[in-house]
Design a protein around this motif. Structure first.
Motif, PDB file in Angstrom:
ATOM      1  N   GLU A   1       8.797  -3.677   4.930  1.00  0.00           N
ATOM      2  CA  GLU A   1       8.374  -2.277   4.888  1.00  0.00           C
ATOM      3  C   GLU A   1       7.325  -2.103   3.787  1.00  0.00           C
ATOM      4  OE1 GLU A   1       7.239   1.120   5.331  1.00  0.00           O
ATOM      5  OE2 GLU A   1       8.844   0.585   6.758  1.00  0.00           O
ATOM      6  N   PRO A   2       6.053  -1.831   4.142  1.00  0.00           N
ATOM      7  CA  PRO A   2       4.989  -1.772   3.138  1.00  0.00           C
ATOM      8  C   PRO A   2       4.893  -0.447   2.389  1.00  0.00           C
ATOM      9  CG  PRO A   2       4.070  -1.459   5.324  1.00  0.00           C
ATOM     10  CD  PRO A   2       5.530  -1.733   5.524  1.00  0.00           C
ATOM     11  N   THR A   3       5.507   0.605   2.888  1.00  0.00           N
ATOM     12  CA  THR A   3       5.358   1.914   2.258  1.00  0.00           C
ATOM     13  C   THR A   3       6.506   2.187   1.297  1.00  0.00           C
ATOM     14  OG1 THR A   3       6.653   3.237   3.832  1.00  0.00           O
ATOM     15  CG2 THR A   3       4.395   2.662   4.472  1.00  0.00           C
ATOM     16  N   VAL A   4       6.369   3.306   0.540  1.00  0.00           N
ATOM     17  CA  VAL A   4       7.408   3.651  -0.425  1.00  0.00           C
ATOM     18  C   VAL A   4       8.642   4.241   0.242  1.00  0.00           C
ATOM     19  CG1 VAL A   4       5.851   3.941  -2.382  1.00  0.00           C
ATOM     20  CG2 VAL A   4       6.298   5.881  -0.857  1.00  0.00           C
TER      21      VAL A   4
ATOM     22  N   THR B   1      -4.183   4.761  -4.430  1.00  0.00           N
ATOM     23  CA  THR B   1      -2.975   4.354  -3.696  1.00  0.00           C
ATOM     24  C   THR B   1      -1.740   4.394  -4.590  1.00  0.00           C
ATOM     25  OG1 THR B   1      -3.524   2.041  -4.180  1.00  0.00           O
ATOM     26  CG2 THR B   1      -4.205   2.914  -2.036  1.00  0.00           C
TER      27      THR B   1
ATOM     28  N   GLU C   1      -0.773   8.047  -5.013  1.00  0.00           N
ATOM     29  CA  GLU C   1      -0.152   8.546  -3.787  1.00  0.00           C
ATOM     30  C   GLU C   1       1.280   8.026  -3.644  1.00  0.00           C
ATOM     31  OE1 GLU C   1      -2.896   7.196  -0.878  1.00  0.00           O
ATOM     32  OE2 GLU C   1      -4.471   8.613  -1.446  1.00  0.00           O
ATOM     33  N   ASP C   2       1.476   6.751  -3.972  1.00  0.00           N
ATOM     34  CA  ASP C   2       2.823   6.179  -3.868  1.00  0.00           C
ATOM     35  C   ASP C   2       3.784   6.833  -4.852  1.00  0.00           C
ATOM     36  OD1 ASP C   2       1.994   4.484  -1.899  1.00  0.00           O
ATOM     37  OD2 ASP C   2       1.898   2.688  -3.151  1.00  0.00           O
TER      38      ASP C   2
ATOM     39  N   ALA D   1       4.711  10.275  -3.639  1.00  0.00           N
ATOM     40  CA  ALA D   1       5.665  10.249  -2.527  1.00  0.00           C
ATOM     41  C   ALA D   1       7.078   9.967  -3.024  1.00  0.00           C
ATOM     42  CB  ALA D   1       5.242   9.198  -1.503  1.00  0.00           C
ATOM     43  N   THR D   2       7.228   9.003  -3.931  1.00  0.00           N
ATOM     44  CA  THR D   2       8.553   8.700  -4.476  1.00  0.00           C
ATOM     45  C   THR D   2       9.071   9.867  -5.299  1.00  0.00           C
ATOM     46  OG1 THR D   2       7.977   6.350  -4.569  1.00  0.00           O
ATOM     47  CG2 THR D   2       9.884   7.045  -5.824  1.00  0.00           C
TER      48      THR D   2
ATOM     49  N   ARG E   1       9.403  -3.510  -6.417  1.00  0.00           N
ATOM     50  CA  ARG E   1       8.691  -4.139  -5.294  1.00  0.00           C
ATOM     51  C   ARG E   1       8.138  -5.492  -5.714  1.00  0.00           C
ATOM     52  NH1 ARG E   1       6.671  -3.084  -0.359  1.00  0.00           N
ATOM     53  NH2 ARG E   1       7.659  -1.015  -0.345  1.00  0.00           N
TER      54      ARG E   1
END
Length: 422
Positions: free
Chosen positions: A145-148, A258, A261-262, A265-266, A315
């Motif tokens: 899974e590449p996204t947060v 990026t 943004e990550d 989101a978290t 990660r």
């Protein structure tokens, strides 16, 4: 000379009451993780020494228990390098074995793969309170899974697992290795010094700001760059959640969009989670995590009764590539199992029932009585009467029995008494 009853210092025998507490904690944690879809796997205790010493385990690589190759002669040349005599080592964590496991089995695993591991690990460090040479880890990892989504779910699942054990008052600390690299760049620290900078910063809790500054200066790093880096980090401590993104952008101009943004989101996910359960979280610019394999967001969970974290992870998108030949996105969280057990001071009640049998009762009868009273939620043991009843009941109570059923023989007939509280 008196024999040493504990030759393996830092490794422990566990009494039944200790194991009962550990089983309770383990059951609560794994049951919670399974509701999120994490599947239990197992990996061997021994791994190839070259994999364990691959340069990604940080300081833990110095603590590996190394295993001599089979077939060595009884004596060897004293000048022969130790590395030539060793081919295996005891695992120091569960992440490195997981990457080998995934590399070997990925073709048969779903994407993303949610892994759950529980087992002992070994580190040859100085034993102290809460730290042992053999201890258990409980890990969950999401691979592919590449996204947060991975980070947010891992944090939610782990805080839920801790709540299931009874630890509700926890704080999630969040940072990002990419943030630390950008901060070092903006401060003017050479790229080849970043590892030294991160390792020293990771000691902040132990040696304080002055100690960090002194140790960095002693490594020969530019004093101006050290001051700039530490000032930036200090300014980002205790930033309110609603101002985090803007403050990061202005303080660390080279921070990629990026990463911003990550983190946003978290942060949003943690805010939503905190609305539904007792939870605090903070961005901690001093958080480093000791392992060298982290590539993105990193996180820890703290509890007010513990001076160190009770869980941590992050990660590690490049670690699996060492086995598979191509990078695979991956993120994991490890619970400090021993620390959590140490927080639970009360023994777990067994709620066992004793079938208390007089000596003249035939063996088959109490076994049948116990069989009829036993079920999945009820422990029933057959115990022979001995000594004074009051003294025996005290011993039974100390062993976790809460009730007993007396069984005797009267005029040749087996008599089963009423169940009584001890």
């Amino acid at each position: 000379m008196k024999a040493d009853n504990n030759p393996a210092r830092g490794m422990r025998d566990l009494l039944p009451a200790d194991v009962a507490t550990r089983d309770h904690v383990l059951h609560a944690i794994t049951t919670t993780y399974r509701t999120f879809g994490y599947q239990r796997i197992e990996t061997p205790a021994l791994e190839d020494i070259y994999r364990l010493q691959g340069g990604q385990g940080g300081e833990n690589e110095k603590l590996i228990y190394q295993v001599l190759r089979r077939g060595l002669p009884e004596t060897t040349e004293t000048s022969e390098p130790i590395r030539d005599l060793v081919d295996l080592g005891l695992r120091f964590d569960l992440t490195v074995p997981l990457t080998r496991f995934y590399g070997n089995n990925h073709a048969t695993l779903p994407t993303p793969f949610r892994s759950l591991q529980v087992g002992p690990v070994w580190r040859a460090e100085r034993p102290q309170k809460g730290r042992y040479r053999q201890f258990y880890q409980c890990d969950i990892d999401m691979i592919g899974e590449p996204t947060v989504l991975a980070e947010a779910e891992l944090i939610e699942a782990t805080t839920a697992a801790l709540a299931a054990v009874g630890l509700h008052t926890v704080t999630v600390r969040l940072s990002d290795r990419r943030f630390l690299s950008a901060l070092a760049t903006d401060a003017g620290l050479p790229a080849d010094s970043w590892d030294r900078f991160f390792i020293t910063l990771d000691k902040l809790d132990k040696i304080g700001w002055d100690g960090v500054r002194t140790e960095l200066t002693d490594t020969g790093l530019p004093s101006e760059a050290i001051t700039t880096a530490l000032d930036k980090i200090s300014s980002l401590r205790e930033v309110p959640a609603e101002k985090l993104i803007d403050t990061l952008t202005s303080t660390v101009p080279s921070l990629p969009d990026t990463v911003i943004e990550d983190l946003a989101a978290t942060s949003a996910s943690l805010d939503r989670l905190a609305e539904q359960r007792p939870l605090q979280w903070e961005f901690d610019p001093t958080l480093v995590r000791g392992m060298g394999y982290y590539t993105g967001q990193i996180f820890e969970i703290t509890h007010p009764e513990m001076s160190s974290s009770v869980a941590g992870g992050g990660r590690y998108d490049e670690l699996i590539g060492r086995t598979l030949g191509k990078d695979v996105p991956a993120c994991g969280f490890s619970i400090g199992f021993e620390r959590i057990v140490g927080l639970l001071t009360d023994n777990i009640a067994r709620n066992a029932t004793a079938i208390l049998v007089e000596s003249d009762v035939a063996v088959a009868d109490p076994l049948a009585i116990a069989r009829n009273n036993r079920n999945e939620d009820r422990i029933v043991e057959v115990v022979r009467r001995s000594g004074k009843l009051g003294a025996q009941l005290k011993r039974l109570h100390a062993a976790g029995f809460t009730t007993f059923i007396p069984v005797s023989v009267e005029d040749g007939t087996v008599v089963v008494g009423d169940e009584r509280t001890i």
